[in-house]
Design an enzyme around this catalytic site. Structure first.
Site, mmCIF file in Angstrom:
data_model
loop_
_atom_site.group_PDB
_atom_site.id
_atom_site.type_symbol
_atom_site.label_atom_id
_atom_site.label_comp_id
_atom_site.label_asym_id
_atom_site.label_seq_id
_atom_site.Cartn_x
_atom_site.Cartn_y
_atom_site.Cartn_z
ATOM 1 N N GLU A 68 23.854 11.259 8.466
ATOM 2 C CA GLU A 68 22.860 11.429 9.524
ATOM 3 C C GLU A 68 21.653 12.205 9.018
ATOM 4 O O GLU A 68 20.504 11.839 9.246
ATOM 5 C CB GLU A 68 23.482 12.154 10.707
ATOM 6 C CG GLU A 68 22.498 12.533 11.801
ATOM 7 C CD GLU A 68 23.019 13.638 12.689
ATOM 8 O OE1 GLU A 68 22.579 14.797 12.521
ATOM 9 O OE2 GLU A 68 23.867 13.338 13.550
ATOM 10 N N ASP A 129 25.691 5.764 13.606
ATOM 11 C CA ASP A 129 24.330 6.157 13.996
ATOM 12 C C ASP A 129 23.446 6.339 12.775
ATOM 13 O O ASP A 129 22.286 5.923 12.756
ATOM 14 C CB ASP A 129 24.357 7.415 14.862
ATOM 15 C CG ASP A 129 24.906 8.636 14.136
ATOM 16 O OD1 ASP A 129 25.783 8.476 13.263
ATOM 17 O OD2 ASP A 129 24.463 9.761 14.454
#
Length: 383
Positions: A68, A129
């Protein structure tokens, strides 16, 4: 006082003195400054969290690196037109999180010092994500910088996400698993994270890769937010069940994950046909912030019971959606809170939330209704 904190205090103090009426004005595509215009907060982020070799370090969480963090930093480098940092971050990511080949596998989500004191991948599984942001950022960077290699990498990554992390739930449609393991429940149900699905990113991927699952994921994401916000509050985690759809229960919390749901909706184009629906669906948080003068650290998404005061980074994350709601008095109060707290702390996650928010508030970037990223055009900076 740390450099990053000085910069953010200055930024929010400037915004506090402004009416911020310009914040609703879209960035003009492919136009803007011709002189080198540095983004001081990005410079500070690099000094505090980015190693010279391109590794983003979460100093507040044991010095680990996450996929991330690498993906977010890549997006910020694109906004800043910082091609040197962009290439360095991408090279480290490829060499250390994908075994040297981004076309062969998705990123390992966690890297750092192992129990035997060696350094390397700690958890090889993907975090969807991060991969979603990576595919989107590479696709937009390839377009902005006219780089076919970046565009090709983006296409391969989005195809691998679709193959390995998207599943079809009967009576619901496609959903994005947070990772390949640990999110399957009994009877074909899954545990999902709404904050992993930014609508502008999904729109951008759907526009570019029409054969992928992205249009379907946009539709199921809208269903998820609509049906899991009974008190108009976003949840950290939800469950999807075949035929029954998405569910939350009393006791389910909205906190460190869900804060990004509000941020992503706030970043949506004012011309996005679903923006008004999503803004209305999340108004429970608007009422809580107006009542308490700050966002909560955690909140029961069914009962609305608040637990704790959210950190300064939460106030930063709420600025775009508060602006979209047209509540500029509450925007100014959240800016004042950040300044009163001494700025954002030297904490990777809060700083990242602040960069997303600040970049948007300063009109350094916008998302068009089709998900295309428009960046304020500045010359490459050498410092």
């Amino acid at each position: 006082m740390p450099y990053s904190r000085r910069c953010l205090i200055t930024f929010f103090a400037i915004l506090l003195a402004s009416t911020l009426t310009a914040c609703a004005v879209p960035v003009k595509a492919e136009a803007g400054q011709t002189a080198c215009e540095s983004w001081s907060t990005w410079t500070a982020f690099k000094q505090d969290f980015l190693q010279p070799d391109g590794r983003v370090i979460d100093v507040s969480a044991g010095g680990y690196t996450t996929s991330e963090g690498q993906a977010y930093a890549l997006f910020f480098a694109l906004i800043a037109n910082d091609r040197t940092a962009f290439d360095t971050i991408l090279t480290w990511t490829r060499n250390n999180l994908t075994g040297g080949d981004m076309t062969a596998r998705l990123m390992a989500w966690k890297w750092g010092e192992r129990k035997d004191h060696s350094w390397g991948v700690i958890d090889e599984h993907a975090a969807s994500d991060a991969d979603l942001w990576m595919a989107y950022t590479l696709s937009q960077a390839g377009r902005v910088w006219h780089d076919d290699i970046l565009s090709a990498q983006a296409e391969l990554i989005q195809a691998r996400i679709a193959k390995e992390l998207v599943v079809y739930v009967e009576g619901v449609g496609p959903v994005l698993l947070p990772g390949p393991l640990g999110f399957s429940l009994s009877s074909g149900s899954y545990k999902l994270n709404p904050s992993y699905l930014p609508m502008p990113v999904l729109r951008g991927l759907a526009e570019q890769y029409t054969e992928g699952p992205w249009q379907g994921l946009m539709e199921t994401t809208l269903k998820m937010i609509e049906t899991t916000t009974p008190a108009k509050l976003a949840a950290d985690w939800v469950v999807v069940k075949p035929k029954l759809g998405f569910e939350v229960q009393e006791g389910d919390q909205g906190g460190y994950e869900a804060v990004r749901v509000y941020l992503w909706v706030g970043l949506m184009s004012a011309k996005d046909p679903k923006r008004a629906l999503l803004l209305k669906q999340l108004t429970g948080m608007h009422e809580v912030i107006k009542r308490d003068l700050l966002p909560p650290e955690k909140i029961d998404v069914v009962s609305g019971k608040v637990s704790g005061a959210g950190p300064a980074g939460f106030s930063a994350a709420m600025l775009p959606i508060l602006t979209a709601w047209g509540d500029m008095s509450t925007v100014r109060l959240q800016q004042a809170r950040i300044v009163a707290m001494g700025g954002l702390p030297k904490h990777y996650y809060e700083q990242a939330l602040g960069l997303f928010s600040q970049g948007w508030m300063e009109q350094r970037y916008r998302f068009e209704p089709n998900g295309k990223l428009v960046v304020k055009k500045v010359a490459k900076c050498t410092k």
